[in-house]
Design an enzyme around this catalytic site. Structure first.
Site, PDB file in Angstrom:
ATOM      1  N   ASN A 143      31.110  49.354  29.564  1.00  0.00           N
ATOM      2  CA  ASN A 143      31.013  49.218  31.022  1.00  0.00           C
ATOM      3  C   ASN A 143      31.876  50.243  31.768  1.00  0.00           C
ATOM      4  O   ASN A 143      32.225  50.036  32.923  1.00  0.00           O
ATOM      5  CB  ASN A 143      31.333  47.782  31.454  1.00  0.00           C
ATOM      6  CG  ASN A 143      32.644  47.287  30.873  1.00  0.00           C
ATOM      7  OD1 ASN A 143      33.445  48.086  30.388  1.00  0.00           O
ATOM      8  ND2 ASN A 143      32.869  45.998  30.920  1.00  0.00           N
ATOM      9  N   ARG A 282      43.634  45.697  35.496  1.00  0.00           N
ATOM     10  CA  ARG A 282      44.007  44.300  35.308  1.00  0.00           C
ATOM     11  C   ARG A 282      44.945  43.890  36.438  1.00  0.00           C
ATOM     12  O   ARG A 282      45.876  44.622  36.789  1.00  0.00           O
ATOM     13  CB  ARG A 282      44.713  44.074  33.958  1.00  0.00           C
ATOM     14  CG  ARG A 282      43.791  44.058  32.761  1.00  0.00           C
ATOM     15  CD  ARG A 282      42.785  42.882  32.790  1.00  0.00           C
ATOM     16  NE  ARG A 282      41.816  42.938  31.695  1.00  0.00           N
ATOM     17  CZ  ARG A 282      40.569  43.405  31.806  1.00  0.00           C
ATOM     18  NH1 ARG A 282      40.115  43.874  32.952  1.00  0.00           N
ATOM     19  NH2 ARG A 282      39.751  43.397  30.760  1.00  0.00           N
ATOM     20  N   GLN A 311      42.421  34.304  36.655  1.00  0.00           N
ATOM     21  CA  GLN A 311      40.989  34.253  36.954  1.00  0.00           C
ATOM     22  C   GLN A 311      40.386  32.953  36.455  1.00  0.00           C
ATOM     23  O   GLN A 311      40.662  32.597  35.307  1.00  0.00           O
ATOM     24  CB  GLN A 311      40.291  35.461  36.317  1.00  0.00           C
ATOM     25  CG  GLN A 311      40.750  36.759  36.954  1.00  0.00           C
ATOM     26  CD  GLN A 311      39.954  37.991  36.508  1.00  0.00           C
ATOM     27  OE1 GLN A 311      40.263  39.080  36.895  1.00  0.00           O
ATOM     28  NE2 GLN A 311      38.933  37.819  35.699  1.00  0.00           N
ATOM     29  N   HIS A 335      35.853  39.488  39.925  1.00  0.00           N
ATOM     30  CA  HIS A 335      35.831  40.431  38.796  1.00  0.00           C
ATOM     31  C   HIS A 335      34.383  40.695  38.360  1.00  0.00           C
ATOM     32  O   HIS A 335      33.816  39.953  37.563  1.00  0.00           O
ATOM     33  CB  HIS A 335      36.635  39.811  37.645  1.00  0.00           C
ATOM     34  CG  HIS A 335      36.875  40.744  36.506  1.00  0.00           C
ATOM     35  ND1 HIS A 335      37.756  40.463  35.493  1.00  0.00           N
ATOM     36  CD2 HIS A 335      36.378  41.962  36.210  1.00  0.00           C
ATOM     37  CE1 HIS A 335      37.782  41.460  34.627  1.00  0.00           C
ATOM     38  NE2 HIS A 335      36.935  42.382  35.042  1.00  0.00           N
TER      39      HIS A 335
END
Ligand code: NAI
Length: 384
Positions: A143, A282, A311, A335
């Protein structure tokens, strides 16, 4: 190539142990994914969800393995922690991380392989995995374009003051000066990346046509000279010096002992006043309260990104609501930069390949191996 030569070549490449492993029993494979709800029922390409299960359930079950999929990941009674006790393979994603702490590693007596469906394995205690000889692999590269594109978008939306301008429109207002007073061009600015690996370098590549004043990077792994020359980037070895030269800083390094809380009140003082900061790496690399205070004071003109120190992010998280003194400067999203539908297809396929290699005793793609049996195989998680 003769058969003999072929098998000699295979031996040389370490394929000698590639004979399929035979299991007398089904393996337990445990996956912690996020709940996709209605969207996942309507959109089967949302592969990273508990509903669509990376598209690997029938493949695993046809080989007699047990596949447990859950989004229930917190606390000792969670499905994650209950099944972790005897799972051999654990699949997690950075988007809804099943946090594999040292304590849980101790309890996971049968665990041999952790697969991160995506990139970034900081939710696993990697040092504990090294000690317990648990391998950790991720789908490297799956990704990185998705994130690099998101970074460029975040840089532009901050520099051009997009969010307040868009909100003005959806509110039914029209007052150009209110948003133009804090809108700039990216051309002529200095942009720097902390971390110039796959994503950081792709960000630099994508910024070349914007005619920035300079592209900088800070990384203990210097880029090859040709790669530096291709994008015209300059390495700055001291972090404070680096941030003091940048109008825009983008963070593209993994989270590890050397990057946790790296961007804090002390370092923020060394940023140019009114710089923009983008972090899709992050959340815990930046101190949440210090960043929010810097945006509020105008020391940072804005902060954007999609990663959070917890998260899902709690409702009261300061990054949801922080604004600069002119009412903008917040480009936060959930995210999702690395989980576009294109990315999901790649990391689902990569996850299956890693498991297939494991089951058949085939060598793994070296770039995917973060922790091999008993040692770090990557140079990206800190200087060791
Ligand atoms: P990579 O391994 O190709 O590059 C990371 C680079 O960071 C390496 O060059 C490494 O030397 C450098 N680095 C490590 N520690 C550093 C430090 N203390 N200071 C400066 N540089 C440092 O990794 P890649 O593919 O570029 O991904 C980077 C990170 O981005 C991942 O570890 C992950 O945390 C995050 N990520 C976020 C996604 C999202 O959806 N928001 C998706 C994919 C990755």
């Amino acid at each position: 190539m003769s058969l003999l030569n072929a098998s000699a070549a295979a031996l040389k490449r370490g394929l000698a142990s590639s004979a399929p492993r035979t299991y007398n029993r089904g393996l337990k494979v445990l996956a912690v994914l996020y709940k996709g709800g209605e969207a996942a029922k309507q959109e089967p390409r949302l592969l990273g969800t508990i509903e669509n299960q990376l598209g690997i359930r029938s493949w695993l079950e046809s080989q007699g393995h047990e596949f447990i999929v859950t989004d229930d990941k917190e606390g000792p009674n969670s499905v994650f922690q209950q099944h972790l006790k005897d799972a051999e393979i654990l699949i997690t994603t950075p988007f809804h991380p099943g946090y594999l702490t040292r304590d849980l590693v101790e309890k996971a007596k049968n665990l041999k392989l952790c697969v991160t469906a995506g990139v970034g394995s900081d939710h696993i205690d990697l040092n504990a995995a090294v000690e317990k000889k648990i391998q950790v692999l991720e789908v490297t590269g799956s990704n990185v374009v998705s994130v690099a594109e998101h970074v460029v978008m975040d840089i532009l939306l901050l520099v051009r003051n997009f969010v307040p301008a868009h909100e003005q429109i959806t509110r039914g207002d029209w007052q150009v000066s209110d948003v133009a007073r804090n809108a700039y061009d990216l051309e002529g600015k200095v942009v720097g990346t902390i971390g110039a690996g796959r994503i950081g370098y792709r960000v630099l590549e994508r910024l070349v046509p914007f005619n920035t004043k300079e592209l900088l990077y800070y990384d203990y792994n210097p880029l090859p000279a040709e790669a530096e020359a291709k994008v015209g980037a300059r390495r700055v070895e001291d972090l404070k010096e680096f941030v003091s030269q940048c109008d825009v800083v983008t963070v593209n390094a993994p989270l590890h002992e050397g990057t946790r809380n790296l961007i804090n009140a002390d370092l923020l003082q060394h940023f140019k006043k009114g710089a923009w900061l983008v972090n899709t790496a992050r959340g815990a690399i930046c101190n949440a309260e210090d960043v929010a205070a810097a945006v509020k004071s105008g020391q940072l003109n804005g902060y954007a990104g999609d990663v959070w120190n917890v998260q899902p992010a709690p409702k009261e998280h300061p990054w949801r609501y922080m604004q600069n003194p002119l009412g903008g400067g917040n480009g936060m999203t959930p995210h999702y930069s690395g989980t576009t539908l294109d990315a999901q297809a790649r990391y689902a396929a990569g996850t299956r390949q890693i498991i297939e290699n494991y089951l058949q005793g085939k060598p793994q793609e070296p770039a995917n191996v973060i922790v091999g049996v008993g040692k770090y195989e990557t140079k990206a998680y800190g200087q060791r």
